[in-house]
Design a protein around this motif. Structure first.
Motif, PDB file in Angstrom:
ATOM      1  N   ASP A  55      30.198 -23.220  13.180  1.00 47.14           N
ATOM      2  CA  ASP A  55      29.266 -23.694  12.157  1.00 47.14           C
ATOM      3  C   ASP A  55      29.056 -22.668  11.047  1.00 47.14           C
ATOM      4  O   ASP A  55      29.385 -21.496  11.171  1.00 47.14           O
ATOM      5  CB  ASP A  55      27.929 -24.132  12.780  1.00 47.14           C
ATOM      6  N   ALA A  56      28.502 -23.144   9.943  1.00 43.30           N
ATOM      7  CA  ALA A  56      28.318 -22.301   8.761  1.00 43.30           C
ATOM      8  C   ALA A  56      27.329 -21.180   9.020  1.00 43.30           C
ATOM      9  O   ALA A  56      27.502 -20.068   8.503  1.00 43.30           O
ATOM     10  CB  ALA A  56      27.865 -23.157   7.587  1.00 43.30           C
ATOM     11  N   ILE A  57      26.300 -21.425   9.800  1.00 47.72           N
ATOM     12  CA  ILE A  57      25.306 -20.391  10.091  1.00 47.72           C
ATOM     13  C   ILE A  57      25.970 -19.235  10.845  1.00 47.72           C
ATOM     14  O   ILE A  57      25.729 -18.058  10.542  1.00 47.72           O
ATOM     15  CB  ILE A  57      24.134 -20.969  10.929  1.00 47.72           C
ATOM     16  N   GLY A  58      26.816 -19.547  11.820  1.00 43.89           N
ATOM     17  CA  GLY A  58      27.530 -18.514  12.567  1.00 43.89           C
ATOM     18  C   GLY A  58      28.446 -17.706  11.661  1.00 43.89           C
ATOM     19  O   GLY A  58      28.514 -16.483  11.766  1.00 43.89           O
ATOM     20  N   ALA A  59      29.129 -18.386  10.757  1.00 45.73           N
ATOM     21  CA  ALA A  59      30.032 -17.692   9.826  1.00 45.73           C
ATOM     22  C   ALA A  59      29.233 -16.784   8.888  1.00 45.73           C
ATOM     23  O   ALA A  59      29.648 -15.654   8.609  1.00 45.73           O
ATOM     24  CB  ALA A  59      30.843 -18.701   9.029  1.00 45.73           C
ATOM     25  N   LEU A  60      28.084 -17.269   8.423  1.00 45.86           N
ATOM     26  CA  LEU A  60      27.236 -16.439   7.560  1.00 45.86           C
ATOM     27  C   LEU A  60      26.687 -15.237   8.319  1.00 45.86           C
ATOM     28  O   LEU A  60      26.588 -14.135   7.768  1.00 45.86           O
ATOM     29  CB  LEU A  60      26.085 -17.263   6.988  1.00 45.86           C
ATOM     30  N   ALA A  61      26.343 -15.422   9.581  1.00 46.84           N
ATOM     31  CA  ALA A  61      25.846 -14.309  10.399  1.00 46.84           C
ATOM     32  C   ALA A  61      26.941 -13.264  10.583  1.00 46.84           C
ATOM     33  O   ALA A  61      26.672 -12.051  10.526  1.00 46.84           O
ATOM     34  CB  ALA A  61      25.349 -14.827  11.740  1.00 46.84           C
ATOM     35  N   GLN A  62      28.176 -13.707  10.789  1.00 45.69           N
ATOM     36  CA  GLN A  62      29.302 -12.779  10.918  1.00 45.69           C
ATOM     37  C   GLN A  62      29.497 -11.999   9.619  1.00 45.69           C
ATOM     38  O   GLN A  62      29.670 -10.775   9.620  1.00 45.69           O
ATOM     39  CB  GLN A  62      30.581 -13.528  11.265  1.00 45.69           C
ATOM     40  N   LEU A  63      29.474 -12.709   8.503  1.00 41.52           N
ATOM     41  CA  LEU A  63      29.649 -12.073   7.196  1.00 41.52           C
ATOM     42  C   LEU A  63      28.529 -11.087   6.917  1.00 41.52           C
ATOM     43  O   LEU A  63      28.773  -9.964   6.471  1.00 41.52           O
ATOM     44  CB  LEU A  63      29.718 -13.139   6.094  1.00 41.52           C
ATOM     45  N   ALA A  64      27.287 -11.489   7.193  1.00 40.94           N
ATOM     46  CA  ALA A  64      26.139 -10.602   6.957  1.00 40.94           C
ATOM     47  C   ALA A  64      26.242  -9.346   7.811  1.00 40.94           C
ATOM     48  O   ALA A  64      25.985  -8.232   7.327  1.00 40.94           O
ATOM     49  CB  ALA A  64      24.834 -11.345   7.242  1.00 40.94           C
ATOM     50  N   SER A  65      26.636  -9.498   9.073  1.00 42.75           N
ATOM     51  CA  SER A  65      26.798  -8.335   9.957  1.00 42.75           C
ATOM     52  C   SER A  65      27.850  -7.385   9.402  1.00 42.75           C
ATOM     53  O   SER A  65      27.653  -6.160   9.387  1.00 42.75           O
ATOM     54  CB  SER A  65      27.221  -8.782  11.361  1.00 42.75           C
ATOM     55  N   SER A  66      28.950  -7.932   8.949  1.00 43.54           N
ATOM     56  CA  SER A  66      30.020  -7.102   8.387  1.00 43.54           C
ATOM     57  C   SER A  66      29.556  -6.389   7.128  1.00 43.54           C
ATOM     58  O   SER A  66      29.809  -5.189   6.953  1.00 43.54           O
ATOM     59  CB  SER A  66      31.239  -7.965   8.066  1.00 43.54           C
ATOM     60  N   LEU A  67      28.879  -7.103   6.241  1.00 44.07           N
ATOM     61  CA  LEU A  67      28.433  -6.502   4.981  1.00 44.07           C
ATOM     62  C   LEU A  67      27.425  -5.387   5.202  1.00 44.07           C
ATOM     63  O   LEU A  67      27.468  -4.371   4.513  1.00 44.07           O
ATOM     64  CB  LEU A  67      27.858  -7.568   4.051  1.00 44.07           C
ATOM     65  N   VAL A  68      26.529  -5.571   6.172  1.00 37.64           N
ATOM     66  CA  VAL A  68      25.547  -4.514   6.464  1.00 37.64           C
ATOM     67  C   VAL A  68      26.266  -3.237   6.879  1.00 37.64           C
ATOM     68  O   VAL A  68      25.976  -2.145   6.374  1.00 37.64           O
ATOM     69  CB  VAL A  68      24.536  -4.979   7.537  1.00 37.64           C
ATOM     70  N   LEU A  69      27.221  -3.357   7.778  1.00 33.78           N
ATOM     71  CA  LEU A  69      27.969  -2.189   8.228  1.00 33.78           C
ATOM     72  C   LEU A  69      28.734  -1.544   7.070  1.00 33.78           C
ATOM     73  O   LEU A  69      28.710  -0.319   6.905  1.00 33.78           O
ATOM     74  CB  LEU A  69      28.951  -2.560   9.343  1.00 33.78           C
TER      75      LEU A  69
END
Length: 179
Positions: A51-65
């Protein structure tokens, strides 16, 4: 102070900071991807990959790092350029291989002047450059010290080597996954 600022900028070129930052950015992307994939493997329901929420969570986690890592490395690169300026200005005054008080004062004074001219509080943190007070404190610690083989130079070398290793490892893992 003008010579110190010029030497700082030359330091960015001579120390190859632009290629280093590109190398670090690519390595951070690989590390972020590996961490997200590890989290998905360890806790499959953490990010619902469908789902889109999971993909956004993955992207947000990557961007924070990536943002945190890039900022940390960028501040070390500024520190190395500051050190280069002190080293360069010291060599104009003496050949004993030590940081002179005049060279330290020139670079620290330039940073303090820049802060004053732009209304920047010296203690205010900066994501990419670090606080002026932090940088000046470091510069003052160089006075009288030998200017070769300083810890900041070793730190940048370790960052460069680690980035190459991460990219090679990422490349190997990618090749293994497609074959």
């Amino acid at each position: 102070q003008v010579l110190a600022v010029m030497a700082h900028e030359v330091g960015h070129v001579r120390c190859r900071h632009m290629p280093t930052m590109l190398l670090v950015l690519l390595a951070l992307v690989v590390v972020a991807e590996l961490l997200v994939q590890s989290m998905l493997w360890l806790v499959p329901d953490l990010f619902a990959a469908d789902d889109a929420i999971g993909a956004l969570a993955q992207l947000a986690s990557s961007l924070v790092l990536i943002v945190i890592g890039f900022g940390w490395v960028s501040r070390r690169i500024e520190r190395q350029a500051d050190t280069f300026a002190v080293r360069d200005c010291s060599m104009l005054q003496t050949d004993d291989g030590r940081a002179t008080s005049d060279a330290v004062d020139a670079m620290a004074g330039a940073l303090e002047s820049i802060a004053a001219l732009h209304g920047i509080e010296p203690g205010r943190r900066s994501w990419r450059h670090g606080a002026i007070a932090w940088r000046c404190g470091y510069l003052r610690s160089l006075e009288g010290r030998p200017v070769t083989n300083l810890p900041i130079d070793r730190t940048i070398l370790v960052i460069q080597i680690a980035s190459v290793v991460v990219l090679l490892l990422g490349g190997l893992l990618y090749l293994e996954s497609v074959t």
